[in-house]
Structures are given as C-alpha cells and as structure tokens.
Design a protein around this motif. Sequence first.
Motif, PDB file in Angstrom:
ATOM      1  N   ASP A 246       0.821  -1.163   0.092  1.00  0.00           N
ATOM      2  CA  ASP A 246       0.186  -0.120   0.181  1.00  0.00           C
ATOM      3  C   ASP A 246       1.299   1.231  -0.142  1.00  0.00           C
ATOM      4  OD1 ASP A 246      -2.267  -1.760   0.173  1.00  0.00           O
ATOM      5  OD2 ASP A 246      -1.829  -1.505   2.364  1.00  0.00           O
ATOM      6  N   GLY A 247       2.719   1.333   0.253  1.00  0.00           N
ATOM      7  CA  GLY A 247       2.590   2.446   0.302  1.00  0.00           C
ATOM      8  C   GLY A 247       2.749   3.181   1.300  1.00  0.00           C
ATOM      9  N   VAL A 248       3.480   4.305   1.488  1.00  0.00           N
ATOM     10  CA  VAL A 248       3.624   5.166   2.713  1.00  0.00           C
ATOM     11  C   VAL A 248       1.918   5.091   3.448  1.00  0.00           C
ATOM     12  CG1 VAL A 248       3.580   6.868   3.651  1.00  0.00           C
ATOM     13  CG2 VAL A 248       5.341   6.772   2.143  1.00  0.00           C
ATOM     14  N   CYS A 249       0.608   5.276   3.302  1.00  0.00           N
ATOM     15  CA  CYS A 249      -0.888   4.902   3.586  1.00  0.00           C
ATOM     16  C   CYS A 249      -0.801   3.490   4.257  1.00  0.00           C
ATOM     17  CB  CYS A 249      -1.360   4.606   2.434  1.00  0.00           C
ATOM     18  SG  CYS A 249      -1.886   6.839   2.042  1.00  0.00           S
ATOM     19  N   GLY A 250       0.185   2.287   4.019  1.00  0.00           N
ATOM     20  CA  GLY A 250      -0.161   0.985   4.487  1.00  0.00           C
ATOM     21  C   GLY A 250       0.775   1.397   6.041  1.00  0.00           C
ATOM     22  N   LEU A 251       1.309   2.028   6.541  1.00  0.00           N
ATOM     23  CA  LEU A 251       1.748   2.440   7.796  1.00  0.00           C
ATOM     24  C   LEU A 251       1.101   3.293   8.987  1.00  0.00           C
ATOM     25  CD1 LEU A 251       5.497   3.657   6.608  1.00  0.00           C
ATOM     26  CD2 LEU A 251       4.843   0.675   7.018  1.00  0.00           C
ATOM     27  N   GLU A 252      -0.218   4.271   8.236  1.00  0.00           N
ATOM     28  CA  GLU A 252      -0.923   4.668   8.983  1.00  0.00           C
ATOM     29  C   GLU A 252      -1.808   3.080  10.010  1.00  0.00           C
ATOM     30  OE1 GLU A 252      -3.282   6.182   6.622  1.00  0.00           O
ATOM     31  OE2 GLU A 252      -2.206   7.937   5.906  1.00  0.00           O
ATOM     32  N   ASP A 253      -2.146   3.276  11.211  1.00  0.00           N
ATOM     33  CA  ASP A 253      -2.812   2.979  12.182  1.00  0.00           C
ATOM     34  C   ASP A 253      -3.925   2.741  11.983  1.00  0.00           C
ATOM     35  OD1 ASP A 253      -0.961   2.703  14.483  1.00  0.00           O
ATOM     36  OD2 ASP A 253      -1.619   4.511  15.366  1.00  0.00           O
ATOM     37  N   ARG A 254      -4.674   1.529  12.160  1.00  0.00           N
ATOM     38  CA  ARG A 254      -6.309   1.010  11.644  1.00  0.00           C
ATOM     39  C   ARG A 254      -6.496   0.733  12.439  1.00  0.00           C
ATOM     40  NH1 ARG A 254      -4.092  -3.837   6.557  1.00  0.00           N
ATOM     41  NH2 ARG A 254      -2.948  -2.128   5.659  1.00  0.00           N
ATOM     42  N   SER A 255      -7.860   0.804  12.191  1.00  0.00           N
ATOM     43  CA  SER A 255      -8.651   0.647  13.394  1.00  0.00           C
ATOM     44  C   SER A 255      -9.321  -1.085  13.580  1.00  0.00           C
ATOM     45  CB  SER A 255     -10.769   0.981  13.087  1.00  0.00           C
ATOM     46  OG  SER A 255     -11.111   0.438  13.450  1.00  0.00           O
ATOM     47  N   ARG A 256      -9.225  -0.682  15.250  1.00  0.00           N
ATOM     48  CA  ARG A 256      -9.083  -2.613  15.969  1.00  0.00           C
ATOM     49  C   ARG A 256     -10.711  -3.548  15.848  1.00  0.00           C
ATOM     50  NH1 ARG A 256      -4.220  -2.633  19.419  1.00  0.00           N
ATOM     51  NH2 ARG A 256      -2.244  -1.910  17.895  1.00  0.00           N
ATOM     52  N   ALA A 257     -11.445  -1.814  15.540  1.00  0.00           N
ATOM     53  CA  ALA A 257     -13.055  -2.612  16.297  1.00  0.00           C
ATOM     54  C   ALA A 257     -13.133  -3.789  14.704  1.00  0.00           C
ATOM     55  CB  ALA A 257     -13.636  -1.044  15.130  1.00  0.00           C
ATOM     56  N   PRO A 258     -14.536  -4.854  15.218  1.00  0.00           N
ATOM     57  CA  PRO A 258     -14.939  -5.954  14.431  1.00  0.00           C
ATOM     58  C   PRO A 258     -15.110  -5.420  13.048  1.00  0.00           C
ATOM     59  CG  PRO A 258     -15.781  -5.791  16.422  1.00  0.00           C
ATOM     60  CD  PRO A 258     -14.315  -4.604  16.484  1.00  0.00           C
ATOM     61  N   HIS A 259     -14.985  -6.007  11.720  1.00  0.00           N
ATOM     62  CA  HIS A 259     -15.933  -5.472  10.987  1.00  0.00           C
ATOM     63  C   HIS A 259     -17.401  -5.521  10.673  1.00  0.00           C
ATOM     64  CE1 HIS A 259     -12.691  -4.246   8.372  1.00  0.00           C
ATOM     65  NE2 HIS A 259     -11.297  -5.805   9.060  1.00  0.00           N
ATOM     66  N   GLY A 260     -17.624  -6.983  11.413  1.00  0.00           N
ATOM     67  CA  GLY A 260     -19.097  -7.086  11.918  1.00  0.00           C
ATOM     68  C   GLY A 260     -19.503  -7.266  13.084  1.00  0.00           C
ATOM     69  N   ASN A 261     -20.872  -8.395  13.234  1.00  0.00           N
ATOM     70  CA  ASN A 261     -20.925  -8.552  14.893  1.00  0.00           C
ATOM     71  C   ASN A 261     -21.844 -10.019  14.244  1.00  0.00           C
ATOM     72  OD1 ASN A 261     -22.044  -9.196  17.283  1.00  0.00           O
ATOM     73  ND2 ASN A 261     -23.229  -7.403  17.367  1.00  0.00           N
ATOM     74  N   PRO A 262     -21.116 -10.845  14.848  1.00  0.00           N
ATOM     75  CA  PRO A 262     -21.865 -12.508  13.918  1.00  0.00           C
ATOM     76  C   PRO A 262     -22.933 -12.561  14.569  1.00  0.00           C
ATOM     77  CG  PRO A 262     -20.015 -13.084  15.827  1.00  0.00           C
ATOM     78  CD  PRO A 262     -19.906 -11.386  15.553  1.00  0.00           C
ATOM     79  N   ARG A 263     -23.352 -12.107  15.796  1.00  0.00           N
ATOM     80  CA  ARG A 263     -25.130 -11.961  16.639  1.00  0.00           C
ATOM     81  C   ARG A 263     -25.763 -11.096  16.044  1.00  0.00           C
ATOM     82  NH1 ARG A 263     -23.739 -13.235  22.397  1.00  0.00           N
ATOM     83  NH2 ARG A 263     -25.571 -14.814  21.987  1.00  0.00           N
ATOM     84  N   ALA A 264     -25.568 -10.219  15.701  1.00  0.00           N
ATOM     85  CA  ALA A 264     -26.137  -8.794  15.076  1.00  0.00           C
ATOM     86  C   ALA A 264     -27.701  -9.898  14.099  1.00  0.00           C
ATOM     87  CB  ALA A 264     -25.798  -8.105  13.981  1.00  0.00           C
ATOM     88  N   VAL A 265     -29.256  -9.503  14.383  1.00  0.00           N
ATOM     89  CA  VAL A 265     -30.089  -9.584  13.640  1.00  0.00           C
ATOM     90  C   VAL A 265     -30.113  -9.286  12.564  1.00  0.00           C
ATOM     91  CG1 VAL A 265     -32.934  -8.897  13.915  1.00  0.00           C
ATOM     92  CG2 VAL A 265     -31.213  -8.976  15.939  1.00  0.00           C
ATOM     93  N   GLY A 266     -30.320  -9.547  12.177  1.00  0.00           N
ATOM     94  CA  GLY A 266     -30.808 -10.227  10.093  1.00  0.00           C
ATOM     95  C   GLY A 266     -31.535  -8.705   9.791  1.00  0.00           C
ATOM     96  N   ALA A 267     -31.642  -8.644   8.384  1.00  0.00           N
ATOM     97  CA  ALA A 267     -32.012  -7.446   8.049  1.00  0.00           C
ATOM     98  C   ALA A 267     -33.599  -7.954   7.835  1.00  0.00           C
ATOM     99  CB  ALA A 267     -31.727  -7.186   6.304  1.00  0.00           C
ATOM    100  N   GLU A 268     -34.469  -8.832   7.347  1.00  0.00           N
ATOM    101  CA  GLU A 268     -35.292  -9.432   7.453  1.00  0.00           C
ATOM    102  C   GLU A 268     -36.337  -9.499   8.475  1.00  0.00           C
ATOM    103  OE1 GLU A 268     -35.943 -13.808   6.526  1.00  0.00           O
ATOM    104  OE2 GLU A 268     -34.172 -12.995   5.021  1.00  0.00           O
ATOM    105  N   ILE A 269     -35.147  -9.744  10.112  1.00  0.00           N
ATOM    106  CA  ILE A 269     -35.665 -10.166  10.781  1.00  0.00           C
ATOM    107  C   ILE A 269     -36.162  -8.538  11.740  1.00  0.00           C
ATOM    108  CG2 ILE A 269     -35.546 -10.897  13.476  1.00  0.00           C
ATOM    109  CD1 ILE A 269     -34.049 -13.071  12.407  1.00  0.00           C
ATOM    110  N   ARG A 270     -35.090  -7.851  10.806  1.00  0.00           N
ATOM    111  CA  ARG A 270     -35.480  -6.355  11.318  1.00  0.00           C
ATOM    112  C   ARG A 270     -36.137  -5.242  10.706  1.00  0.00           C
ATOM    113  NH1 ARG A 270     -30.457  -3.632   9.944  1.00  0.00           N
ATOM    114  NH2 ARG A 270     -29.734  -5.287  10.007  1.00  0.00           N
ATOM    115  N   ALA A 271     -36.863  -5.916   9.549  1.00  0.00           N
ATOM    116  CA  ALA A 271     -38.289  -5.154   8.795  1.00  0.00           C
ATOM    117  C   ALA A 271     -38.789  -5.969   9.772  1.00  0.00           C
ATOM    118  CB  ALA A 271     -37.980  -5.882   7.249  1.00  0.00           C
ATOM    119  N   ARG A 272     -39.794  -7.453  10.632  1.00  0.00           N
ATOM    120  CA  ARG A 272     -40.757  -6.985  10.663  1.00  0.00           C
ATOM    121  C   ARG A 272     -41.063  -6.561  11.718  1.00  0.00           C
ATOM    122  NH1 ARG A 272     -39.656 -13.472  11.286  1.00  0.00           N
ATOM    123  NH2 ARG A 272     -38.660 -13.892   9.860  1.00  0.00           N
TER     124      ARG A 272
END
Length: 76
Positions: free
Chosen positions: A50-76
């Motif tokens: 990635d060049g110089v930009c690859g040396l920057e700090d990156r977020s350690r937050a998870p990319h997703g939540n495996p226990r999240a409620v699905g979109a169709e369940i939320r829509a109900r």
Amino acid sequence: MAWQETCVMDERLCFVSACLEGGDSISELCRVFGIGRKTGHKWLGRYRRDGVCGLEDRSRAPHGNPRAVGAEIRAR
C-alpha cells in the motif's frame, strides 16, 4: 540538550527504508527499532502493498457482529 521527538509514522518509515537499503537483516533492524519480527514483517509487507499509507494505524474494531439481527427480522 533538548529531547528529540519522533512520531510513529516517521519511525515506521525509517524502519522500512532501512530494510529496503539491505544493509542489515530484518531481525537486527527489529532489535534496533525495538519491535518484534512479526511487526517488522507486517510493516514491510504493508509498505510494499500500500505504500506509505499502509504504515498508518488501522482500526481494531470488528468488521461485523456475528450475533447481529438480520435485515429481514428487523423489517418485521
């Protein structure tokens, strides 16, 4: 004598440039810079990808939540 201040990005860039010069081994440079070999290889790989930009700090937050409620369940 004044204290010398350096930022993390400058140190990482100095490490990568020292690695690319090829004078010392990566293990020796990691000892000099006070980092682990795994971290040294990570920074070098990110710089090559990635060049110089690859040396920057990156977020350690998870990319997703495996226990999240699905979109169709939320829509109900």
